[in-house]
Each structure stands twice: as C-alpha cells, then as structure tokens.
Design a protein around this motif. Sequence first.
Motif, PDB file in Angstrom:
ATOM      1  N   ASN A   1       0.819  -1.225   0.000  1.00 43.21           N
ATOM      2  CA  ASN A   1       0.000   0.000   0.000  1.00 43.21           C
ATOM      3  C   ASN A   1       0.847   1.267   0.000  1.00 43.21           C
ATOM      4  N   ALA A   2       2.136   1.135  -0.244  1.00 42.71           N
ATOM      5  CA  ALA A   2       3.020   2.313  -0.239  1.00 42.71           C
ATOM      6  C   ALA A   2       2.605   3.289  -1.350  1.00 42.71           C
ATOM      7  N   PRO A   3       2.711   4.578  -1.084  1.00 45.61           N
ATOM      8  CA  PRO A   3       2.305   5.554  -2.107  1.00 45.61           C
ATOM      9  C   PRO A   3       3.286   5.645  -3.280  1.00 45.61           C
ATOM     10  N   TYR A   4       4.505   5.171  -3.056  1.00 46.06           N
ATOM     11  CA  TYR A   4       5.528   5.222  -4.108  1.00 46.06           C
ATOM     12  C   TYR A   4       6.172   3.840  -4.190  1.00 46.06           C
ATOM     13  N   ILE A   5       6.103   3.206  -5.365  1.00 50.08           N
ATOM     14  CA  ILE A   5       6.603   1.842  -5.539  1.00 50.08           C
ATOM     15  C   ILE A   5       7.568   1.815  -6.725  1.00 50.08           C
ATOM     16  N   ILE A   6       8.680   1.114  -6.539  1.00 44.25           N
ATOM     17  CA  ILE A   6       9.684   0.967  -7.592  1.00 44.25           C
ATOM     18  C   ILE A   6       9.715  -0.493  -8.030  1.00 44.25           C
ATOM     19  N   VAL A   7       9.545  -0.707  -9.330  1.00 40.90           N
ATOM     20  CA  VAL A   7       9.614  -2.055  -9.893  1.00 40.90           C
ATOM     21  C   VAL A   7      10.800  -2.105 -10.850  1.00 40.90           C
ATOM     22  N   GLU A   8      11.851  -2.790 -10.423  1.00 36.66           N
ATOM     23  CA  GLU A   8      13.026  -2.974 -11.275  1.00 36.66           C
ATOM     24  C   GLU A   8      12.949  -4.382 -11.868  1.00 36.66           C
TER      25      GLU A   8
ATOM     26  N   PRO B   1       9.504   1.066  -1.328  1.00 40.83           N
ATOM     27  CA  PRO B   1       9.761  -0.362  -1.553  1.00 40.83           C
ATOM     28  C   PRO B   1      10.204  -0.630  -2.986  1.00 40.83           C
ATOM     29  N   VAL B   2      11.100  -1.601  -3.141  1.00 36.30           N
ATOM     30  CA  VAL B   2      11.637  -1.953  -4.456  1.00 36.30           C
ATOM     31  C   VAL B   2      11.333  -3.422  -4.734  1.00 36.30           C
ATOM     32  N   PHE B   3      10.715  -3.671  -5.872  1.00 38.49           N
ATOM     33  CA  PHE B   3      10.471  -5.050  -6.319  1.00 38.49           C
ATOM     34  C   PHE B   3      11.466  -5.359  -7.430  1.00 38.49           C
ATOM     35  N   LYS B   4      12.373  -6.284  -7.197  1.00 36.84           N
ATOM     36  CA  LYS B   4      13.341  -6.702  -8.205  1.00 36.84           C
ATOM     37  C   LYS B   4      12.877  -8.016  -8.826  1.00 36.84           C
ATOM     38  N   ILE B   5      12.620  -7.958 -10.122  1.00 40.15           N
ATOM     39  CA  ILE B   5      12.009  -9.095 -10.812  1.00 40.15           C
ATOM     40  C   ILE B   5      12.904  -9.533 -11.959  1.00 40.15           C
ATOM     41  N   PRO B   6      13.240 -10.796 -12.008  1.00 41.28           N
ATOM     42  CA  PRO B   6      14.082 -11.267 -13.117  1.00 41.28           C
ATOM     43  C   PRO B   6      13.268 -11.326 -14.409  1.00 41.28           C
ATOM     44  N   GLY B   7      13.981 -11.310 -15.526  1.00 33.06           N
ATOM     45  CA  GLY B   7      13.310 -11.387 -16.817  1.00 33.06           C
ATOM     46  C   GLY B   7      13.145 -12.829 -17.273  1.00 33.06           C
ATOM     47  N   ARG B   8      12.334 -12.974 -18.306  1.00 29.19           N
ATOM     48  CA  ARG B   8      12.177 -14.297 -18.907  1.00 29.19           C
ATOM     49  C   ARG B   8      13.193 -14.384 -20.027  1.00 29.19           C
ATOM     50  N   GLN B   9      14.321 -14.932 -19.726  1.00 24.34           N
ATOM     51  CA  GLN B   9      15.412 -14.943 -20.671  1.00 24.34           C
ATOM     52  C   GLN B   9      15.845 -16.375 -21.001  1.00 24.34           C
TER      53      GLN B   9
END
Length: 810
Positions: free
Chosen positions: A32-39, A181-189
Amino acid sequence: MITSSDYTSAQKRAGKELLPIEKFKERFLACNAPYIIVEAETGSGKSTMVPWWLFEQGNRVLVTEPLIESVVGTSEFVAGMMGVDLGTTVGYRTAAEKRDSKDTQILYVTDGLALVRALAGHNHFDVLVIDELHQWTTNQSTLEAWAWSLLQAGEAPFKRIVVLSATLDSAGLSRKRGNAPVFKIPGRQFKIVDRARGESIEADIRQLVRKGYDVLCFQPTQMAIEKCLEELQGLNAELIPFHGRLTREEKDLAYVTTYARPKVIVSTNALETGRTVQPNKNRRLAVIDSGLERRNELNNGIEGSFIRAISIAQEKQRRGRTGRVGEGLFISHCPESNRDAYPVPEMLRTQLSSTILRLAIAGFDASDLPFFHELSEEALEEGKRSLIALGAFDTNRNVTDMGRRIARLPVDVHIGRMVMEAERLGVVGDILKIAACMTVGGIRDNTGRWQRFTGETMSDALAERDVFNAISRRGYIFDFEHLGVFGKAFQQASYLLEKLDSACWNLGIKTRSSGNRLAIARALCAGMVDHLYKVGKDGEYSNPENPLMRALHHKSVLRRLPARPDWVIGQPLDLELVNKQDKKQTHHLLTMVTSINPSLLIEAAPHMVASSRRNYRFDGSRQKVRCEHVLLFNGHELECEEIEVDCELDQEGRRVWNEEMQARISRQKELAWKSFRLINRDRPVAVRGLEALPTLPEPKVFDRKSNALAYPALRIQSKAWVITWFKSSQEAAEQNSRALDAKAVLDVQEALRRAACVPQEPQTTTKTAKKPRSNKSNKRSRRARVGQTATAETPMESKLMALAAAFSKR
C-alpha cells in the motif's frame, strides 16, 4: 473482457511459460506504499501486467512511455491480452494521434503529454505509472519530481506513483523517495551467447544470416541506417529500416513474423524499449549493437546533436531484446570501453525554458522541485534569462500574461512567442505553418526537389511555408520522396497545425493572415531575439554569446544568393557526423535562417537594447571631449557614431577633460619655469634663491596661438610672482643702502608678465655686470646652453636688460 487471472490460467492451459512478474502479483497488490519501484528485466511483463493489475483494483491508470512506438505497441498488446478493442477500456494518446474514449481506464501516453495534462489540471486518473524511467527524459524527470512533491504535501492528484524500469538505480531512487519499496524481478530470458565482433557490422550480419538468424541491428542515425542497408544490398534477406521518419505502416514491417526469407532490421534506439521484436518462425534473433546513439546535448549554451557511446545500462537493455522467445546471440561493436554506468539524464544536457515556464504557471519554481538528479544553477539561470528575453517572464521573474498564453500552445516557447507577435501583426496563419514545420525539424529533404515549389531566397522559414502549401494543395500523396519532402514529417506537421489551430481558437486568436512578408519577418524575430547572427569574413556567422563561426545549412535557400546577408536570425545546430573514414566530425550550422534588418529585433524586444560609450578623446580643434556611441542588441553592435560629450553629465567625459586640462597646466608650468630661469640667469643671488613658481589656478581658456594659459587669473598670479621677486630684490638693494626706482619696478613687472605668458628667451648681446663676454666663442656657448639663436632685440627686451644691468651696478 478477461481478467489477468483468466489470462494466466489460459497461458497455463496452453502450456506456455508464465511471465516472470506474475509470481510477484500478490506481493505487489498487497503493498500500500504511495511510491513503488519495480526494477524488472526486459521480457518480465512489467509494462503490460502492472497497469492491468492496478486497473483490476478499481483504479484508472495513466501509463507514460518515452517513445511513441512504445505507447502504440504496448497499448495494442495489452488490449489484445484483455480481449477488448483498442480505444475502449485500453487506449493511447500521443502528440500526433489518439485512440481512446470516455470509457478508457488504462491510457498509455507519451511522457510529454502526461506532463502537460497534469500541470494543466486535467488529470482524472488514480495511479501514475512511469515506464522506462531509466531513460530520465526531461518530461519523465519533471513529472516524477512534480508528482512526488505533491504526494508529500498531500495534494497529489494521484493516489499512488509506480515507476518501472529494467536498468534503474533503484537503491538511490528509494533513498530519495522516503525509502520506497523496491520489487526486483528477473526477466524471462533464454540463453544469450555473447560473441566477439567481426571485421565490421555488415560482415557480422551477412555471417549470421547465412547461419539462419534474424538480425536486429542498432545504429545511431538515419544516415548510418541507410549506409548499412546499402552495404547489404544483394543479401538474401528482408532489409527493413526503422527510424522516426518512417510512417506507421513502414514501421510495422519490423514486427511481421511470416517472411519467407530472414529479416534484417536496422534501427535507431527506437526499438531499444517497448514492444518485443520477434523472429520469424523457426529462427533465432541476434542483436548487433553499434554501441552508439545520437542524442541532444548542450555545448556552450547551444543545443546540438552528437553521436555518443551508450551507457552500460543501455547496452544491457539492447542485449535484452533477444533471448525472449528463444536462444539469442549478442555482438557489441561499441568503440569505447570506459563508459558511464547509466545514461546522462536529458535535463542535464538540454535547455529548460519550456519546463521552467510550465512549472512556474503551475506555481512551482524549478529550483525548488526535488529532482532525482540535481540541476545546475547555471542551466536554470540560462532558462530564466531566455524567458525574460522572450517576454514570458518579467524582470522580477514572474510569469507574464504573454507567458501564460505561450504555455498553452503545443510548441516550444520560442515558437510560441512568434505566434503571439503574429497575432499583433495579423499573420497568424503563415506563422502557424512555419511553427509546425520548425517543430518537426523541417519537411524539406536533402534531394533539393522541393525547390520547384518556392522561389524564396531570403528565408528558410518562408520556404518551408511555400513547400507546405504546395504539398497540401495536392491532396492525398502516395510518394513524398519524388516531391523532395519527408513524408512522416509532413504528416506530423499537418497534425500539429490542426492542434495549433485549435489552441489558437481556445485563446481567441484569429488564424487569418495577410501574407505580408515584413510582418512575418517581424514575428520570426520575436521568437529568435537571442539568435541574431552577423556575417564574418568567410561568409560564416557568429553570435556574441557564442563566437563560434557557423555555416548555413546545405538546404538553406540563402545559399542561392551571390553574397551572404549581413544579419540573419536562425536556429543554431551542432551536428556530429561520421565520415567515410569512420571519424567523427562536428558541423556548426545555422538552420531555419532568415535575412533581416536588426531594427526589426529592436521593435520586437526593446528591453534587450542597450547603449554604451567608448574611446573617449579630447578634440583640440573643437575644444570638446568626443566619444563613440554604440547601440547594442543582446551583445551585438548594431550602430556606432561619434558624438560630443556633455562633461557635466558624463563622468568619463569629465575625467578625460580634467586629465587634458591638468596636462596643459603641467606643460605651462614647465614653460613658465623655463622662462623664469631664462630671464633671471643674470639676476642677483636673492632672485636665484626662488625654487618654484606659485600654484596656478584651474584653467579657463587655452590660447592656441601663444600655446599658453592666458587669462586674468593667471596674470594676477604672475603679477604676484613678479612682486614677490621684486620684494626679494628690494631687500637686497636695501642691504646695500640703495633706493629702488618705483618706475623701474613697474616696467620690469610688465616685461616679466609678458615673459610668463609667452615663454621666450630674450636675445641680447649686452654685457652683464658680473663678467663681460665679448668673444664669439662665449656667445656661441651661451646660445647653445639655452637652445636659442640670437635675434634682434625688441624694445621691451632692451629696456628689461638695461634695468637688470642697472640693478647689478648698484
């Protein structure tokens, strides 16, 4: 319409691999954070799935993309995934086209359009999603800083901000955004093989095609793309260019997957992000990277287009364009090994005038916004000075009424200022066409075929108008090339003209035009007050703020003239090209040039006019101080004339006058002293005891005939000096008990008074009382000593010497 869960289930039933980001769905929606980072790495599904999830939470979602290709391609893909028609639940808008409706819940837009809508208060969305933030365009940087500042103050029009990127400095951004908060997501490689580069890019392409690969090649410019494709002629493959000048239909050829032959796509960085380029069936995709890009940068205040090595993050992004649907191969031809980790943000290398103005109208000072990358005070100051010159800011740096009207036009502030002046002069229609052509970079191509549509020789801007009018009258055109026109640029200019017409209607501006050339030139001057150039010896032009010599662009109609005009206005451009020897050369050019009379600029921007005085001198023939009076416009010397100076009002003139008078007094004192020593060379010791002349008063009149300061005050002073001398002589006489003849005193006073005003050695052959000198050698010696030749004595000189002899005999 299907849900994201239905889509995921369908993918599972079809045996397809899920997108990597789908594993993070529950965690993301629970935040529920107002600012979210998705890497998230390329191919993870961030640009498609995150907006969909947010929509399913009951939000209207505004998604910004840096490129038009990403806006159109991603919105089409998401609409297809959701099973809806594009323009209904999912839509898009760009500056040139739109496909949305009142029912649109997920709107993809270019970041510039999103910024304008937000600052203008037209936002009706709940969540702002900024995609590909690693590029940090000016619009992205401004939009992100503006939204964050309002979010902190509790005044944000959005409930939440979500930023997406594959190669973002997420840790640094999180620290500056309240430990977001930072969500680090791997790619489909799939597996990507890195291979060493060959002899050349073209050689590598040929080899890969023979091995069964489709190829995506990144080049920095359109010219480099055309050169590469020319080298590949004869190759058994579909050769497909991809750059900004192409139409939508021409670009769509890159996404076709049913070619019978291998496809070779040679693109600018337009395909670096966004929609995935898939290979033909049963083929693999190889990416060959030149390691270069063309980008705009400020150099000494001039915005230029330069070829630069890409950052490590950009190379990673390009590498990730393969390996998404199967094994891939990557070859880097980057010529530089020492590169930046991340690209230089656009705000740090371009002009900020338009951004500063729009923020000021919204009530923000650009200096106070919390930009992720700190802006230099120099860049901000330069932007504000430019706005003052254009009349968008007053001298106190407050937005003027004109500035508010300029900001409502969908063009740069300089071009907007032209439109405002055109309204006053009644030539809005012509200026709008010129503004549209200038905004898209011009519609004339390099072939010169467009010359049949215009006879213009004094203005590139008017030539653009003539060509635009001629092409518009032809109706629908299938082949722009044979007309000498960039088809995509013409279409963009036509669409922009419609938007300008609409904006002018909203501002109450009538778009009629008288067609008066002088009025059009005046309107052009109003928007280019800081772009005045003067011709030099070699036919090139310079500006005092940037003395670098600039040549006319090879497309300029002014090149038809036998001689270059003295004064022109134009847009400066530094263009870096690669020659046949693969060496970079920077060309300093002027584009959109118009020959003008500088007086037009004075009318358009009187606040930029200044005058100065220089080269003060004393004119002896007129007994006046004179100087050169110079008229300046923004540092340019327009006129220079010599004038007489009023020393009572001009401090520098008074100083020159005083110096001249003091010099004359000094010279006269020296002459008077020489006269005194000359006349009294045979006087008594008491007279010789005087060491200096009395102080002389300030000069009033200078007598050029006698070369002396001749006026009553000096005569009185000279008289005082004579009387002083005679008192000394009288004291000497009284010591010897001799009386002084009063009549002789008066005669000697008169003689000395004349001698003081007109220094002259009395010539005589009379013997003195001290030592008779009768031989000729003594006479020659004495004449040599005083520097005079013997002349006939005047009556006064004879009387003077006789009296002197009488004194000596007493």
